[in-house]
Design an enzyme around this catalytic site. Sequence first.
Site, PDB file in Angstrom:
ATOM      1  CG  MET A 171      34.431  44.634  40.910  1.00 51.54           C
ATOM      2  SD  MET A 171      33.678  43.100  41.459  1.00 51.54           S
ATOM      3  CE  MET A 171      35.034  42.327  42.295  1.00 51.54           C
TER       4      MET A 171
ATOM      5  CG  LEU B 264      39.658  52.698  42.736  1.00 54.69           C
ATOM      6  CD1 LEU B 264      39.453  54.084  42.128  1.00 54.69           C
ATOM      7  CD2 LEU B 264      39.486  51.616  41.676  1.00 54.69           C
ATOM      8  CG  HIS B 265      45.028  48.269  44.166  1.00 50.47           C
ATOM      9  ND1 HIS B 265      45.612  48.027  42.940  1.00 50.47           N
ATOM     10  CD2 HIS B 265      44.081  47.312  44.321  1.00 50.47           C
ATOM     11  CE1 HIS B 265      45.079  46.960  42.409  1.00 50.47           C
ATOM     12  NE2 HIS B 265      44.125  46.501  43.209  1.00 50.47           N
TER      13      HIS B 265
ATOM     14  CG  HIS C 286      42.193  49.624  40.486  1.00 48.28           C
ATOM     15  ND1 HIS C 286      42.230  49.229  41.801  1.00 48.28           N
ATOM     16  CD2 HIS C 286      41.404  48.739  39.841  1.00 48.28           C
ATOM     17  CE1 HIS C 286      41.485  48.152  41.952  1.00 48.28           C
ATOM     18  NE2 HIS C 286      40.962  47.831  40.786  1.00 48.28           N
TER      19      HIS C 286
ATOM     20  CD  GLN D 131      32.686  40.158  39.205  1.00 50.78           C
ATOM     21  OE1 GLN D 131      32.220  40.936  38.388  1.00 50.78           O
ATOM     22  NE2 GLN D 131      33.986  40.021  39.373  1.00 50.78           N
TER      23      GLN D 131
ATOM     24  CG  ASP E 206      40.496  56.318  49.413  1.00 51.39           C
ATOM     25  OD1 ASP E 206      41.172  57.340  49.553  1.00 51.39           O
ATOM     26  OD2 ASP E 206      40.972  55.224  49.056  1.00 51.39           O
ATOM     27  CG  ASP E 207      37.245  53.396  45.524  1.00 48.77           C
ATOM     28  OD1 ASP E 207      38.398  53.245  45.971  1.00 48.77           O
ATOM     29  OD2 ASP E 207      36.393  52.488  45.513  1.00 48.77           O
TER      30      ASP E 207
ATOM     31  CD  GLN F 250      43.180  55.658  45.362  1.00 47.02           C
ATOM     32  OE1 GLN F 250      44.098  55.478  44.595  1.00 47.02           O
ATOM     33  NE2 GLN F 250      42.762  54.746  46.215  1.00 47.02           N
TER      34      GLN F 250
ATOM     35  N   GLY G  94      43.421  44.360  33.880  1.00 47.55           N
ATOM     36  CA  GLY G  94      44.693  43.868  34.398  1.00 47.55           C
ATOM     37  C   GLY G  94      44.894  42.397  34.042  1.00 47.55           C
ATOM     38  CD  GLN G  95      49.047  41.143  30.639  1.00 47.54           C
ATOM     39  OE1 GLN G  95      50.086  40.843  31.218  1.00 47.54           O
ATOM     40  NE2 GLN G  95      49.032  41.589  29.403  1.00 47.54           N
ATOM     41  CE  LYS G  96      45.079  40.786  41.397  1.00 44.93           C
ATOM     42  NZ  LYS G  96      44.146  39.724  41.822  1.00 44.93           N
ATOM     43  CG  ASP G  97      41.424  39.490  37.801  1.00 43.40           C
ATOM     44  OD1 ASP G  97      41.212  38.658  38.687  1.00 43.40           O
ATOM     45  OD2 ASP G  97      41.545  40.706  38.032  1.00 43.40           O
TER      46      ASP G  97
ATOM     47  CD  GLN H  28      37.935  40.012  35.063  1.00 44.95           C
ATOM     48  OE1 GLN H  28      37.153  39.692  35.928  1.00 44.95           O
ATOM     49  NE2 GLN H  28      38.656  41.124  35.142  1.00 44.95           N
TER      50      GLN H  28
ATOM     51  CB  VAL I  88      50.687  47.034  39.401  1.00 47.64           C
ATOM     52  CG1 VAL I  88      51.519  47.981  40.256  1.00 47.64           C
ATOM     53  CG2 VAL I  88      50.447  47.632  38.019  1.00 47.64           C
TER      54      VAL I  88
ATOM     55  CG  MET J  55      49.674  46.320  44.007  1.00 45.24           C
ATOM     56  SD  MET J  55      49.695  48.081  43.691  1.00 45.24           S
ATOM     57  CE  MET J  55      51.323  48.463  44.310  1.00 45.24           C
ATOM     58  CB  SER J  56      44.599  41.878  45.071  1.00 42.06           C
ATOM     59  OG  SER J  56      43.288  41.471  45.385  1.00 42.06           O
ATOM     60  CB  SER J  57      40.347  45.294  45.956  1.00 41.03           C
ATOM     61  OG  SER J  57      40.508  46.098  44.813  1.00 41.03           O
ATOM     62  NE  ARG J  58      38.294  38.577  46.814  1.00 41.66           N
ATOM     63  CZ  ARG J  58      37.809  38.722  45.594  1.00 41.66           C
ATOM     64  NH1 ARG J  58      38.604  39.092  44.611  1.00 41.66           N
ATOM     65  NH2 ARG J  58      36.509  38.517  45.360  1.00 41.66           N
TER      66      ARG J  58
END
Length: 291
Positions: A36, A39-40, A43, A67, A83-84, A87, A153-156, A159, A182, A190-193
């Site tokens: 979404m 990016l960090h 990603h 969502q 910026d995205d 990157q 990513g396994q953070k979600d 999901q 990460v 790390m999260s975009s939020r």
Amino acid sequence: MAATEAMEVFDTPRALSNWSDLHRIAGRRVALVPTMGALHEGHLALFAEARRHAEVTVVSIFVNPLQFNRSDDFDSYPRPIDDDLQQCRSAGVDAVYAPVASTMYPAGFQTHVEPGPLAGLLEGAHRPGHFRGVTTVVAKLFGAARPHVAVFGQKDFQQLAIIRRMNTDLDMGIEIVGLPTVREPDGLAMSSRNRRLSPAQRPAALCVAASLQAVADAVAEGQRDVATLVAIGRAVVHAEPLARFEHLEIVHPDTLLALDCIDDQAVAVTAVWFGDVRLIDNRLLLPGRPA
Ligand code: PAF
């Protein structure tokens, strides 16, 4: 990957499918990394993983309205598209798919992918409709990008489990790759939020990973009772004045069903609020191995 060619940017499913088909016909494997944006480095790790599985990589950037169950969260979601794109270029991504909402969901759109019971647990219980929005958009991204492999990513954690289930249940035949979370050097996932955290909230947010660490430490010391472990993790968050605890649950990593006691492997999943920013994190718990 075609490193010497300029990165393509597409905004329609047709243009993306044409690009993907050309690569497939030429015998190249295509990887998709759905995002979404905002990016960090997390990603960038997904992009690098995609390159290990395929010759060409497409990154999708789309803040999916379906969502979000809170309009303020959708409205304030960061959208630094220039910026995205930069990157992605620097990371050697071959193509970006960045449709607008009216292209993704044109007038007359009415078909959704309804996930099963996995989507009603954990996050799903707190964010009604969230996973239905995720499965619908990911199915559309799979349809447009026609990837051999897709990286998440396994953070979600939930999901990822739901997308794997959808891929199997709907015979999509895509290789689904999950990559470990990460983290910032201080442990924050790390999260975009994260970029929406105030300077005071940023250090406070460390309590999320610290609460999971406390749970993992207790497991390493022999604690197996889930109610006790949840109380240990929750106490860490409660001790942080800027944090508002939402949930911490310990479940089986495959079924996501709640456990009373950890016999073998488990995963602790949590969500914590800092003002109007909701952060999630998770941690695998493997009894008998060091935390
Ligand atoms: O994980 C995300 O960023 C989103 O849920 C995804 C998979 C890109 C779908 O919008």
